[in-house]
Motif scaffolding. Structure first.
Motif, PDB file in Angstrom:
ATOM      1  N   ALA A 135       0.831  -1.208   0.000  1.00 30.02           N
ATOM      2  CA  ALA A 135       0.000   0.000   0.000  1.00 30.02           C
ATOM      3  C   ALA A 135       0.863   1.254   0.000  1.00 30.02           C
ATOM      4  O   ALA A 135       0.591   2.217  -0.721  1.00 30.02           O
ATOM      5  CB  ALA A 135      -0.934  -0.010   1.208  1.00 30.02           C
ATOM      6  N   VAL A 136       1.904   1.250   0.816  1.00 32.52           N
ATOM      7  CA  VAL A 136       2.799   2.413   0.862  1.00 32.52           C
ATOM      8  C   VAL A 136       3.506   2.586  -0.474  1.00 32.52           C
ATOM      9  O   VAL A 136       3.638   3.706  -0.992  1.00 32.52           O
ATOM     10  CB  VAL A 136       3.819   2.245   2.007  1.00 32.52           C
ATOM     11  N   GLY A 137       3.953   1.474  -1.062  1.00 31.21           N
ATOM     12  CA  GLY A 137       4.643   1.559  -2.349  1.00 31.21           C
ATOM     13  C   GLY A 137       3.742   2.067  -3.455  1.00 31.21           C
ATOM     14  O   GLY A 137       4.151   2.906  -4.261  1.00 31.21           O
ATOM     15  N   ASP A 138       2.500   1.579  -3.511  1.00 26.10           N
ATOM     16  CA  ASP A 138       1.573   2.040  -4.548  1.00 26.10           C
ATOM     17  C   ASP A 138       1.241   3.519  -4.386  1.00 26.10           C
ATOM     18  O   ASP A 138       1.143   4.253  -5.376  1.00 26.10           O
ATOM     19  CB  ASP A 138       0.288   1.212  -4.504  1.00 26.10           C
ATOM     20  N   ALA A 139       1.051   3.970  -3.140  1.00 26.34           N
ATOM     21  CA  ALA A 139       0.749   5.377  -2.912  1.00 26.34           C
ATOM     22  C   ALA A 139       1.932   6.258  -3.305  1.00 26.34           C
ATOM     23  O   ALA A 139       1.768   7.324  -3.916  1.00 26.34           O
ATOM     24  CB  ALA A 139       0.384   5.604  -1.446  1.00 26.34           C
ATOM     25  N   THR A 140       3.134   5.823  -2.983  1.00 26.33           N
ATOM     26  CA  THR A 140       4.329   6.590  -3.349  1.00 26.33           C
ATOM     27  C   THR A 140       4.518   6.609  -4.859  1.00 26.33           C
ATOM     28  O   THR A 140       4.864   7.638  -5.444  1.00 26.33           O
ATOM     29  CB  THR A 140       5.569   5.981  -2.674  1.00 26.33           C
ATOM     30  N   LEU A 141       4.294   5.459  -5.496  1.00 26.05           N
ATOM     31  CA  LEU A 141       4.398   5.391  -6.950  1.00 26.05           C
ATOM     32  C   LEU A 141       3.378   6.302  -7.615  1.00 26.05           C
ATOM     33  O   LEU A 141       3.679   6.973  -8.607  1.00 26.05           O
ATOM     34  CB  LEU A 141       4.205   3.947  -7.412  1.00 26.05           C
ATOM     35  N   ALA A 142       2.158   6.345  -7.059  1.00 26.63           N
ATOM     36  CA  ALA A 142       1.119   7.208  -7.638  1.00 26.63           C
ATOM     37  C   ALA A 142       1.513   8.676  -7.535  1.00 26.63           C
ATOM     38  O   ALA A 142       1.287   9.454  -8.466  1.00 26.63           O
ATOM     39  CB  ALA A 142      -0.214   6.958  -6.933  1.00 26.63           C
ATOM     40  N   ARG A 143       2.098   9.063  -6.407  1.00 28.10           N
ATOM     41  CA  ARG A 143       2.537  10.463  -6.272  1.00 28.10           C
ATOM     42  C   ARG A 143       3.668  10.781  -7.240  1.00 28.10           C
ATOM     43  O   ARG A 143       3.703  11.863  -7.842  1.00 28.10           O
ATOM     44  CB  ARG A 143       2.960  10.726  -4.833  1.00 28.10           C
ATOM     45  N   ALA A 144       4.597   9.841  -7.390  1.00 32.90           N
ATOM     46  CA  ALA A 144       5.704  10.072  -8.321  1.00 32.90           C
ATOM     47  C   ALA A 144       5.210  10.119  -9.765  1.00 32.90           C
ATOM     48  O   ALA A 144       5.731  10.881 -10.593  1.00 32.90           O
ATOM     49  CB  ALA A 144       6.759   8.977  -8.155  1.00 32.90           C
ATOM     50  N   ALA A 145       4.179   9.309 -10.080  1.00 28.36           N
ATOM     51  CA  ALA A 145       3.683   9.230 -11.449  1.00 28.36           C
ATOM     52  C   ALA A 145       2.971  10.496 -11.899  1.00 28.36           C
ATOM     53  O   ALA A 145       2.728  10.672 -13.091  1.00 28.36           O
ATOM     54  CB  ALA A 145       2.737   8.033 -11.589  1.00 28.36           C
ATOM     55  N   ARG A 146       2.620  11.359 -10.945  1.00 28.81           N
ATOM     56  CA  ARG A 146       2.011  12.631 -11.353  1.00 28.81           C
ATOM     57  C   ARG A 146       2.906  13.393 -12.333  1.00 28.81           C
ATOM     58  O   ARG A 146       2.438  14.151 -13.176  1.00 28.81           O
ATOM     59  CB  ARG A 146       1.775  13.521 -10.136  1.00 28.81           C
ATOM     60  N   TYR A 147       4.206  13.191 -12.183  1.00 31.03           N
ATOM     61  CA  TYR A 147       5.161  13.959 -12.983  1.00 31.03           C
ATOM     62  C   TYR A 147       5.645  13.176 -14.202  1.00 31.03           C
ATOM     63  O   TYR A 147       6.575  13.602 -14.878  1.00 31.03           O
ATOM     64  CB  TYR A 147       6.362  14.350 -12.110  1.00 31.03           C
ATOM     65  N   TRP A 148       5.020  12.029 -14.463  1.00 33.54           N
ATOM     66  CA  TRP A 148       5.451  11.218 -15.586  1.00 33.54           C
ATOM     67  C   TRP A 148       5.410  12.001 -16.898  1.00 33.54           C
ATOM     68  O   TRP A 148       6.316  11.889 -17.733  1.00 33.54           O
ATOM     69  CB  TRP A 148       4.556   9.977 -15.684  1.00 33.54           C
ATOM     70  N   VAL A 149       4.356  12.786 -17.101  1.00 35.76           N
ATOM     71  CA  VAL A 149       4.183  13.467 -18.383  1.00 35.76           C
ATOM     72  C   VAL A 149       5.261  14.505 -18.635  1.00 35.76           C
ATOM     73  O   VAL A 149       5.431  14.953 -19.779  1.00 35.76           O
ATOM     74  CB  VAL A 149       2.793  14.130 -18.463  1.00 35.76           C
ATOM     75  N   VAL A 150       5.993  14.907 -17.608  1.00 31.51           N
ATOM     76  CA  VAL A 150       7.061  15.889 -17.814  1.00 31.51           C
ATOM     77  C   VAL A 150       8.131  15.334 -18.749  1.00 31.51           C
ATOM     78  O   VAL A 150       8.737  16.078 -19.529  1.00 31.51           O
ATOM     79  CB  VAL A 150       7.674  16.308 -16.465  1.00 31.51           C
ATOM     80  N   VAL A 151       8.354  14.025 -18.704  1.00 37.07           N
ATOM     81  CA  VAL A 151       9.398  13.419 -19.541  1.00 37.07           C
ATOM     82  C   VAL A 151       9.071  13.565 -21.030  1.00 37.07           C
ATOM     83  O   VAL A 151       9.883  14.120 -21.793  1.00 37.07           O
ATOM     84  CB  VAL A 151       9.605  11.940 -19.155  1.00 37.07           C
ATOM     85  N   PRO A 152       7.908  13.096 -21.524  1.00 36.53           N
ATOM     86  CA  PRO A 152       7.621  13.291 -22.962  1.00 36.53           C
ATOM     87  C   PRO A 152       7.417  14.756 -23.341  1.00 36.53           C
ATOM     88  O   PRO A 152       7.726  15.140 -24.477  1.00 36.53           O
ATOM     89  CB  PRO A 152       6.338  12.474 -23.191  1.00 36.53           C
ATOM     90  N   LEU A 153       6.900  15.568 -22.430  1.00 38.29           N
ATOM     91  CA  LEU A 153       6.766  16.991 -22.754  1.00 38.29           C
ATOM     92  C   LEU A 153       8.132  17.637 -22.974  1.00 38.29           C
ATOM     93  O   LEU A 153       8.327  18.416 -23.923  1.00 38.29           O
ATOM     94  CB  LEU A 153       6.024  17.716 -21.624  1.00 38.29           C
ATOM     95  N   THR A 154       9.073  17.312 -22.111  1.00 36.18           N
ATOM     96  CA  THR A 154      10.423  17.851 -22.268  1.00 36.18           C
ATOM     97  C   THR A 154      11.085  17.297 -23.527  1.00 36.18           C
ATOM     98  O   THR A 154      11.825  18.010 -24.225  1.00 36.18           O
ATOM     99  CB  THR A 154      11.268  17.509 -21.035  1.00 36.18           C
ATOM    100  N   TYR A 155      10.820  16.032 -23.812  1.00 32.95           N
ATOM    101  CA  TYR A 155      11.352  15.442 -25.047  1.00 32.95           C
ATOM    102  C   TYR A 155      10.857  16.226 -26.261  1.00 32.95           C
ATOM    103  O   TYR A 155      11.630  16.496 -27.192  1.00 32.95           O
ATOM    104  CB  TYR A 155      10.921  13.977 -25.151  1.00 32.95           C
ATOM    105  N   ARG A 156       9.581  16.564 -26.280  1.00 33.73           N
ATOM    106  CA  ARG A 156       9.044  17.303 -27.422  1.00 33.73           C
ATOM    107  C   ARG A 156       9.761  18.629 -27.625  1.00 33.73           C
ATOM    108  O   ARG A 156      10.070  19.023 -28.764  1.00 33.73           O
ATOM    109  CB  ARG A 156       7.555  17.569 -27.223  1.00 33.73           C
TER     110      ARG A 156
END
Length: 425
Positions: A38-59
């Protein structure tokens, strides 16, 4: 067999991430009773909020790169629509990165709508370039605008899983054909076919890279949470050992010391034993049951004076020197607590080992923090020949190190002992 409540096996975690993408944040945040999964999934979900920054920066970087390549190969031919698309893409993606960072990441509840809008903008941008670029350079011009769709597919792969990204890859084939027709070129045009294959390969590579990043994000987050929980448990074990050493063991040792006249003053001795036991029991209960206070209105020097008063019952006379200390409540509660407990241990060592009942306690501002120096003129000892015990290594040095401070012990036989304790302000 894995224990109940343990984290999901790595293979199961990887399969889940690839199939469904990053998990949404739980409705209720995990607490101290939550399991590792549960702790790992919650932490992963918070980190995943910023996932889109990677392809946006790539563009942002990729649009500039492919535009430079297009201009170098074709000169001014078709430069207008391609330049306009590049400027729009760089500006839009820069604004998107700024918004995501300022908003604390892309929340899961709006991810679907945001990605759908992003994909629609990318499709329209490609049709605009395909319809306005000269036919002779149209396939190359579409290569530039196609960069938007490469980032879009990577976003879908990370947030919704590989099935969604693969569906987009399949839909990209007829889309690329429509773009060729929008530019007035036949589907059999050799240059268009070659560039279309290149565009499809770019999407496939983006999916593979996104899957790899997704796996690293999930595994890295779970690994970090695992390490954090292990360290937390170890810190709790150290806290328990200190509690036993600093209170229970010290009290038992004090009760075991025979005082002169025990036979003739049995009543007063029994009363003293009860008083000490009652005080220590109350202190242990407070540390176990009471929540950690978030702040205090009492001065740090006053808290040190309380420690000195407490040690007076063991016959220790403490001279507290704080005239040059401006107590402006700089220290956090954690550092106050660590410093007071370390000082208490230093004074107890004076009572037990120094052979004197007098100590000078000086508090001062030093090196951007607060220092407390406990100095006695007792027997002293050789710090090189006598290894430090649990009290010095754990109750003083390790306790201060946990809050960013440090402790040192200087002593020589016949010249007393000086214990210096420091924490940052």
């Amino acid at each position: 067999m894995p224990e109940a409540g343990s984290a999901a096996p790595p293979r199961a975690l990887v399969r889940t991430l690839l199939r469904s993408g990053t998990p949404p944040e739980p409705a209720q945040p995990p607490d101290e009773n939550s399991d590792l999964a549960a702790v790992g999934d919650a932490t992963l979900a918070r980190a995943a909020r910023y996932w889109v920054v990677v392809p946006l920066t790539y563009r942002i970087a990729a649009f500039v790169k492919v535009f430079i390549g297009f201009a170098a190969a074709n000169g001014k031919l078709g430069l207008g629509p391609v330049l306009a698309a590049t400027v729009f893409a760089v500006a839009a993606n820069t604004a998107a990165v700024a918004w995501v960072l300022r908003a604390g990441g892309l929340r899961h509840r709006i991810t679907g709508r945001a990605l759908a809008l992003d994909l629609a903008v990318g499709v329209l941008l490609n049709f605009a370039v395909a319809a306005t670029a000269p036919a002779s350079v149209q396939p190359f011009a579409v290569d530039v605008s196609w960069t938007w769709l490469v980032g879009a597919v990577a976003m879908w792969a990370g947030t919704s899983g590989l099935p969604s990204a693969l569906w987009l890859l399949v839909a990209a084939a007829p889309l690329r054909a429509l773009l060729t027709l929008a530019g007035g070129l036949p589907l059999s045009d050799q240059l268009s076919v070659t560039r279309s294959i290149g565009c499809m390969v770019a999407l496939a590579v983006a999916i593979v890279i996104a899957a790899g990043i997704l796996i690293l994000l999930g595994a890295g987050t779970r690994f970090a949470v695992d390490i954090g929980i292990r360290r937390g448990r170890e810190a709790e074990r150290r806290r328990t050992r200190r509690l036993m050493h600093d209170h229970v063991l010290q009290t038992l040792e004090a009760l075991a010391i025979s005082a002169p006249g025990d036979d003739t003053h049995a009543v007063s001795r029994l009363s003293e034993v009860r008083s000490v036991a009652k005080a220590e029991a109350a202190e242990i209960r407070r540390q176990i049951t009471e929540p950690v206070p978030s702040g205090t209105t009492r001065g740090f020097a006053v808290e040190l004076a309380d420690v000195a008063t407490e040690m007076a019952r063991d016959g220790l006379r403490t001279q507290l020197v704080a005239a040059d200390f401006a107590d402006d409540h700089k220290l956090s509660q954690d550092r106050r607590t660590a410093m007071c407990e370390a000082v208490r241990e230093a004074l107890r060592n004076t009572v037990k080992h120094s052979g004197t009942k007098q100590v000078v306690l000086r508090v001062e501002e030093r090196d951007g923090g607060i220092a407390v120096v406990a100095r006695d003129q007792g027997h002293g000892f050789d710090v090189h020949d006598r290894p430090p015990g649990f009290g010095i290594t754990q109750s003083i040095k390790a306790r201060l190190a946990e809050v960013g401070g440090h402790g040192t012990v200087d002593s020589q036989p016949g010249r007393g002992t000086r214990v210096t304790m420091w924490v940052p302000g």
